[in-house]
Design a protein around this motif. Structure first.
Motif, PDB file in Angstrom:
ATOM      1  N   UNK A 171      17.619   1.642 -10.192  1.00  0.00           N
ATOM      2  CA  UNK A 171      16.620   1.908 -11.265  1.00  0.00           C
ATOM      3  C   UNK A 171      15.745   2.066 -12.202  1.00  0.00           C
ATOM      4  N   UNK A 172      15.653   2.306 -12.895  1.00  0.00           N
ATOM      5  CA  UNK A 172      15.090   3.429 -13.883  1.00  0.00           C
ATOM      6  C   UNK A 172      13.205   2.766 -13.818  1.00  0.00           C
ATOM      7  N   UNK A 173      12.548   2.939 -13.845  1.00  0.00           N
ATOM      8  CA  UNK A 173      11.435   2.088 -14.395  1.00  0.00           C
ATOM      9  C   UNK A 173      10.357   2.964 -16.060  1.00  0.00           C
ATOM     10  N   UNK A 226       3.717  14.824 -11.074  1.00  0.00           N
ATOM     11  CA  UNK A 226       5.462  14.333 -10.361  1.00  0.00           C
ATOM     12  C   UNK A 226       5.419  14.285 -11.883  1.00  0.00           C
ATOM     13  N   UNK A 227       7.161  15.088 -11.166  1.00  0.00           N
ATOM     14  CA  UNK A 227       8.350  14.131 -12.800  1.00  0.00           C
ATOM     15  C   UNK A 227       8.889  13.121 -13.048  1.00  0.00           C
ATOM     16  N   UNK A 228       9.096  12.671 -11.082  1.00  0.00           N
ATOM     17  CA  UNK A 228      10.057  11.232 -10.926  1.00  0.00           C
ATOM     18  C   UNK A 228       9.083  10.713  -9.856  1.00  0.00           C
ATOM     19  N   UNK A 229       8.923   9.889  -9.392  1.00  0.00           N
ATOM     20  CA  UNK A 229       8.352   8.579  -8.220  1.00  0.00           C
ATOM     21  C   UNK A 229       9.447   7.692  -7.783  1.00  0.00           C
ATOM     22  N   UNK A 230      10.574   8.056  -6.569  1.00  0.00           N
ATOM     23  CA  UNK A 230      11.436   7.699  -6.138  1.00  0.00           C
ATOM     24  C   UNK A 230      10.897   6.546  -5.238  1.00  0.00           C
ATOM     25  N   UNK A 231      11.410   4.567  -5.849  1.00  0.00           N
ATOM     26  CA  UNK A 231      10.705   4.368  -4.291  1.00  0.00           C
ATOM     27  C   UNK A 231      12.548   3.986  -3.869  1.00  0.00           C
ATOM     28  N   UNK A 252       1.052  -1.137  -0.174  1.00  0.00           N
ATOM     29  CA  UNK A 252      -0.167   0.063  -0.100  1.00  0.00           C
ATOM     30  C   UNK A 252       0.393   1.466  -0.024  1.00  0.00           C
ATOM     31  N   UNK A 253       2.216   1.299   0.087  1.00  0.00           N
ATOM     32  CA  UNK A 253       2.881   3.365   0.941  1.00  0.00           C
ATOM     33  C   UNK A 253       3.573   2.818  -1.175  1.00  0.00           C
ATOM     34  N   UNK A 254       3.911   2.070  -0.858  1.00  0.00           N
ATOM     35  CA  UNK A 254       4.449   1.582  -2.103  1.00  0.00           C
ATOM     36  C   UNK A 254       3.232   2.469  -3.497  1.00  0.00           C
ATOM     37  N   UNK A 255       2.158   2.181  -3.280  1.00  0.00           N
ATOM     38  CA  UNK A 255       0.850   2.287  -4.185  1.00  0.00           C
ATOM     39  C   UNK A 255       0.581   3.931  -3.964  1.00  0.00           C
ATOM     40  N   UNK A 256       0.115   4.479  -2.713  1.00  0.00           N
ATOM     41  CA  UNK A 256       0.777   5.548  -2.272  1.00  0.00           C
ATOM     42  C   UNK A 256       1.468   6.553  -3.008  1.00  0.00           C
ATOM     43  N   UNK A 257       2.368   6.365  -2.945  1.00  0.00           N
ATOM     44  CA  UNK A 257       4.025   7.153  -3.802  1.00  0.00           C
ATOM     45  C   UNK A 257       3.329   6.787  -4.853  1.00  0.00           C
ATOM     46  N   UNK A 258       2.710   6.129  -5.867  1.00  0.00           N
ATOM     47  CA  UNK A 258       2.532   6.395  -7.247  1.00  0.00           C
ATOM     48  C   UNK A 258       1.183   6.959  -7.616  1.00  0.00           C
ATOM     49  N   UNK A 290      -0.382   4.035 -11.844  1.00  0.00           N
ATOM     50  CA  UNK A 290      -1.049   5.426 -11.707  1.00  0.00           C
ATOM     51  C   UNK A 290       0.912   5.828 -12.986  1.00  0.00           C
ATOM     52  N   UNK A 291       1.803   5.307 -11.707  1.00  0.00           N
ATOM     53  CA  UNK A 291       2.214   6.206 -12.826  1.00  0.00           C
ATOM     54  C   UNK A 291       2.829   6.176 -14.240  1.00  0.00           C
ATOM     55  N   UNK A 292       2.250   4.625 -14.644  1.00  0.00           N
ATOM     56  CA  UNK A 292       2.099   4.359 -16.037  1.00  0.00           C
ATOM     57  C   UNK A 292       1.472   4.849 -17.155  1.00  0.00           C
ATOM     58  N   UNK A 293       0.144   5.855 -16.110  1.00  0.00           N
ATOM     59  CA  UNK A 293      -0.682   5.861 -16.898  1.00  0.00           C
ATOM     60  C   UNK A 293      -0.420   7.740 -17.582  1.00  0.00           C
ATOM     61  N   UNK A 294       0.207   8.337 -16.462  1.00  0.00           N
ATOM     62  CA  UNK A 294       0.948   9.947 -17.362  1.00  0.00           C
ATOM     63  C   UNK A 294       2.770   9.810 -18.050  1.00  0.00           C
ATOM     64  N   UNK A 295       2.648   7.695 -17.439  1.00  0.00           N
ATOM     65  CA  UNK A 295       4.286   7.836 -18.014  1.00  0.00           C
ATOM     66  C   UNK A 295       5.303   8.383 -16.677  1.00  0.00           C
ATOM     67  N   UNK A 296       5.422   8.400 -16.132  1.00  0.00           N
ATOM     68  CA  UNK A 296       6.078   9.383 -14.774  1.00  0.00           C
ATOM     69  C   UNK A 296       6.932   7.981 -14.781  1.00  0.00           C
ATOM     70  N   UNK A 297       8.384   8.462 -13.984  1.00  0.00           N
ATOM     71  CA  UNK A 297       9.098   7.475 -14.162  1.00  0.00           C
ATOM     72  C   UNK A 297       9.482   7.074 -13.343  1.00  0.00           C
ATOM     73  N   UNK A 298       9.617   6.090 -12.385  1.00  0.00           N
ATOM     74  CA  UNK A 298       9.467   5.011 -11.226  1.00  0.00           C
ATOM     75  C   UNK A 298      11.231   5.066 -11.045  1.00  0.00           C
TER      76      UNK A 298
END
Length: 368
Positions: free
Chosen positions: A308-310, A235-240, A221-227, A287-295
């Motif tokens: 690692x960049x996703x 956001x321009x980027x999401x870092x886990x 859930x916390x990773x999901x929250x970040x996305x 959620x990140x995929x929908x906007x093309x936000x790199x993780x």
């Protein structure tokens, strides 16, 4: 958003905030590596990890209460209190005196509320899913308040239950769909209340249903929250931030030569995760995929490494990696009565679905 600066979301998991030393390490990462004049920071945080994990203690206390063992439930809550107070004591001057007092007072009020809930559970002798959802989410509120205090200005604490709305789901093991419109409006209202340059410390894992009932985002859930907050903030980027250097090419316990991949695509990461690799859960990325936000998957204890960049694409031309899956059974369905009978595969899949078993691979002979 009122500010022209673009947001970057950073999520720190339980291992990253396991004790006072870990909180100070996160502070050093934020101040030395993340603060930028052209970016705004949103930090999503899990409950305190380590041994034992706070969320595990809270959920176990609900189970003990449901079994009628109130003494054991109280002892677990005492363990939760001790873990946080020990952390506050160790932080010492790194936490403002008034912030320390406010956090400790909130901790005591919350634990008193949890204690009252557990007494009700003990009387009813049943662990209500709604009570378990409420109790299990307290850990994130405490760790987020501590981290906001440690980071100081311009960081502001945000309780995700005041912002993030999800549909109510009758199955307590399933996360409801995000209500993007109401969530975005609530977040904007929260941002309107703070300075344009303010940074946020947001509770991971927890949310509210459309009617305001507390709930959680379930597994990962916390990773999901970040996305989710990455999408809400544009956001321009999401870092886990976790305890590994990134997405590994194989399980290092079985392949000592495994290495961290520089980049993988969304599709590759989802496939690796599905087949057992220690990567983000597929739902986390959506959620990140929908906007093309790199993780980015990065190591809290080796912040200098890129991780690692996703993303939507990558330059690598070779295979990303391989995984192994344990605990898999192979079921063969056969018999002369199946020949020429339509729908056998559908009936077999439906039978497995009724007992919540996912089919990873299916093959059939041409005679079906």
């Amino acid at each position: 958003m009122p500010s022209d600066k673009q947001w970057v979301v950073h999520k720190f998991g339980g291992t990253s905030v396991g004790d006072a030393e870990c909180f100070l390490n996160v502070k050093a990462i934020v101040s030395q590596h993340l603060v930028s004049p052209d970016r705004r920071l949103a930090v999503v945080v899990s409950a305190m990890g380590g041994k034992p994990k706070v969320t595990d203690l809270l959920l176990e206390s609900v189970g003990k209460a449901a079994a009628g063992d109130e003494a054991a439930a109280r002892a677990l809550l005492d363990g939760v209190r001790d873990k946080h107070v020990t952390c506050l004591d160790a932080l010492g001057e790194n936490l403002d005196v008034s912030d320390r007092a406010a956090i400790e007072a909130r901790l005591e009020r919350d634990l008193a509320d949890v204690g009252n809930l557990l007494r009700a559970v003990a009387v009813l002798r049943t662990p209500s899913p709604q009570i378990a959802e409420l109790v299990s989410g307290y850990g994130e509120t405490w760790s987020a308040r501590i981290l906001a205090g440690v980071l100081g200005k311009p960081f502001r604490f945000v309780d995700a239950r005041d912002v993030l709305r999800v549909d109510a789901e009758p199955d307590p093991t399933v996360c409801g769909r995000v209500c993007w419109g109401p969530s975005g409006a609530a977040l904007q209202k929260k941002l309107d209340e703070v300075d344009d340059n303010a940074a946020l410390v947001i509770t991971g894992y927890i949310a509210s249903t459309a009617d305001g009932a507390p709930t959680t985002l379930k597994r990962d859930g916390s990773d999901y929250s970040a996305s989710i907050f990455g999408k809400l903030l544009g956001a321009a980027e999401v870092h886990i931030w976790t305890d590994v250097d990134g997405v590994l090419s194989a399980d290092p316990r079985r392949v000592p030569e495994a290495f961290s991949l520089a980049e993988v695509t969304y599709e590759e990461a989802m496939e690796l995760a599905y087949f057992g690799a220690k990567v983000l859960h597929p739902k986390t990325m959506l959620p990140a995929v929908e906007l093309g936000i790199p993780l980015y998957i990065r190591n809290t204890f080796a912040p200098g490494k890129r991780g690692t960049r996703i993303g939507a694409s990558c330059e690598r031309q070779t295979m990303a990696g391989f995984t192994t899956v344990d605990g898999v059974a192979c079921v063969t369905v056969r018999g002369s009565g199946m020949m020429g009978v339509p729908g056998v595969v559908a009936r077999a899949a439906a039978a497995l679905a009724r007992v919540t078993i996912s089919v990873r691979l299916m093959a059939q002979a041409s005679s079906e």
